[in-house]
Design a protein around this motif. Structure first.
Motif, PDB file in Angstrom:
ATOM      1  N   GLU A 136       3.200 104.860 -58.291  1.00  0.00           N
ATOM      2  CA  GLU A 136       2.457 105.971 -57.692  1.00  0.00           C
ATOM      3  C   GLU A 136       3.073 107.294 -58.125  1.00  0.00           C
ATOM      4  N   VAL A 137       2.254 108.159 -58.710  1.00  0.00           N
ATOM      5  CA  VAL A 137       2.698 109.494 -59.119  1.00  0.00           C
ATOM      6  C   VAL A 137       1.726 110.510 -58.549  1.00  0.00           C
ATOM      7  N   ASN A 138       2.204 111.331 -57.603  1.00  0.00           N
ATOM      8  CA  ASN A 138       1.369 112.355 -56.951  1.00  0.00           C
ATOM      9  C   ASN A 138       0.097 111.757 -56.366  1.00  0.00           C
ATOM     10  N   GLY A 139       0.244 110.590 -55.740  1.00  0.00           N
ATOM     11  CA  GLY A 139      -0.885 109.956 -55.076  1.00  0.00           C
ATOM     12  C   GLY A 139      -1.790 109.153 -55.984  1.00  0.00           C
ATOM     13  N   THR A 140      -1.481 109.089 -57.260  1.00  0.00           N
ATOM     14  CA  THR A 140      -2.291 108.346 -58.216  1.00  0.00           C
ATOM     15  C   THR A 140      -1.486 107.194 -58.792  1.00  0.00           C
ATOM     16  N   SER A 141      -2.120 106.027 -58.890  1.00  0.00           N
ATOM     17  CA  SER A 141      -1.445 104.858 -59.446  1.00  0.00           C
ATOM     18  C   SER A 141      -1.513 104.899 -60.973  1.00  0.00           C
ATOM     19  N   VAL A 142      -0.339 104.919 -61.601  1.00  0.00           N
ATOM     20  CA  VAL A 142      -0.260 104.880 -63.066  1.00  0.00           C
ATOM     21  C   VAL A 142      -0.015 103.432 -63.464  1.00  0.00           C
ATOM     22  N   GLU A 143      -0.954 102.855 -64.213  1.00  0.00           N
ATOM     23  CA  GLU A 143      -0.920 101.425 -64.522  1.00  0.00           C
ATOM     24  C   GLU A 143      -0.217 101.139 -65.850  1.00  0.00           C
ATOM     25  N   ASN A 144       0.211  99.882 -65.987  1.00  0.00           N
ATOM     26  CA  ASN A 144       0.764  99.365 -67.240  1.00  0.00           C
ATOM     27  C   ASN A 144       1.936 100.199 -67.767  1.00  0.00           C
TER      28      ASN A 144
END
Length: 247
Positions: A136-144
């Motif tokens: 999670e980065v700033n409320g957003t899920s960064v995948e892979n």
């Protein structure tokens, strides 16, 4: 009054030392080995395992679940050099280490252990036999994402601990072949804070009343070894030196 000098024992090779350790575990539940790097700790763990192999099938481990440099090699990265998007950790599905992957919801068993140490998440694809990581980065899920080597080692360690917990459960058939746990330097890439945390957690796990498994643990890390000695006060302790000399 000065204490007695520890008795020194010399072994002709690592096989004889591994045989001695197995005999010691008939009467002791845990053995702690301290040894400098280059003294043969990893080779000793493999010799210990070999002693239980069936002569008709040299690739089958009969009674030892081990964690060492070979265990880490069961996991390797595919960094998707061409697409640079689908980075994942590939599992060697031929190993009995992953025997419970498909049926025992390993994600849910690993995640509570992993959350003690890191802030990333993961998912295991049992069809592809791969692990993908996210954060999670700033409320957003960064995948892979590609996790660091230290984070990767922590993930593999927590994977191993989840299997140890399964092996302790008499109702889980798939890991009932495990009689011994052999752990060699589980914190080689960890900082001191995580080294203490890992030692405390491992000590609590091994001291569970329901645990019937016998354990050998070797390390070159002074702080980790001292914490383990404090956690498991009744463990047999040895200093391993010069490849096959122990006192």
């Amino acid at each position: 009054m000065k204490g007695k000098k520890p008795e020194e024992q010399t072994f002709v090779d690592l096989t004889s030392l591994a045989t001695y350790l197995r005999a010691e575990l008939e009467n002791k539940k845990t053995i702690l080995l301290y040894a400098y790097n280059g003294t043969g700790k990893t080779r000793l763990s493999m010799e210990f395992k070999k002693l239980a192999k069936d002569g008709e099938d040299e690739d089958v481990d009969r009674d030892t679940l081990y964690f060492n440099a070979f265990t880490e090699d069961l996991f390797h990265w595919d960094n998707d050099i061409d697409g640079d998007t689908d980075r994942h950790l590939t599992l060697n599905s031929n190993s009995r280490f992953f025997a419970g992957l498909a049926d025992l919801e390993m994600d849910n068993r690993i995640r509570p252990l992993l959350q003690r140490y890191v802030d990333f998440d993961f998912r295991i694809d049992t069809q592809e036999q791969v692990v993908r990581f996210s954060r999670e980065v700033n409320g957003t899920s960064v995948e892979n994402i590609k996790v660091s080597r230290g984070e990767e080692n922590i993930f593999i360690w927590c994977f191993f601990l989840a299997i140890v917990e399964l092996a302790m459960d008499p109702e889980i058939d798939v890991y009932q072949w495990v009689k011994y746990i052999y752990i060699d330097d589980p914190i080689s890439s960890l900082d001191e804070h995580n080294a203490i945390a890992v030692a405390n957690h491992l000590g609590q796990l091994l001291k569970k009343p329901a645990n019937q498994l016998k354990t050998v643990l070797s390390s070159h890390h002074t702080l980790f070894f001292n914490v383990m000695c404090n956690e498991i006060g009744k463990a047999k302790r040895y200093f391993l030196r010069f490849l096959a000399t122990m006192c």
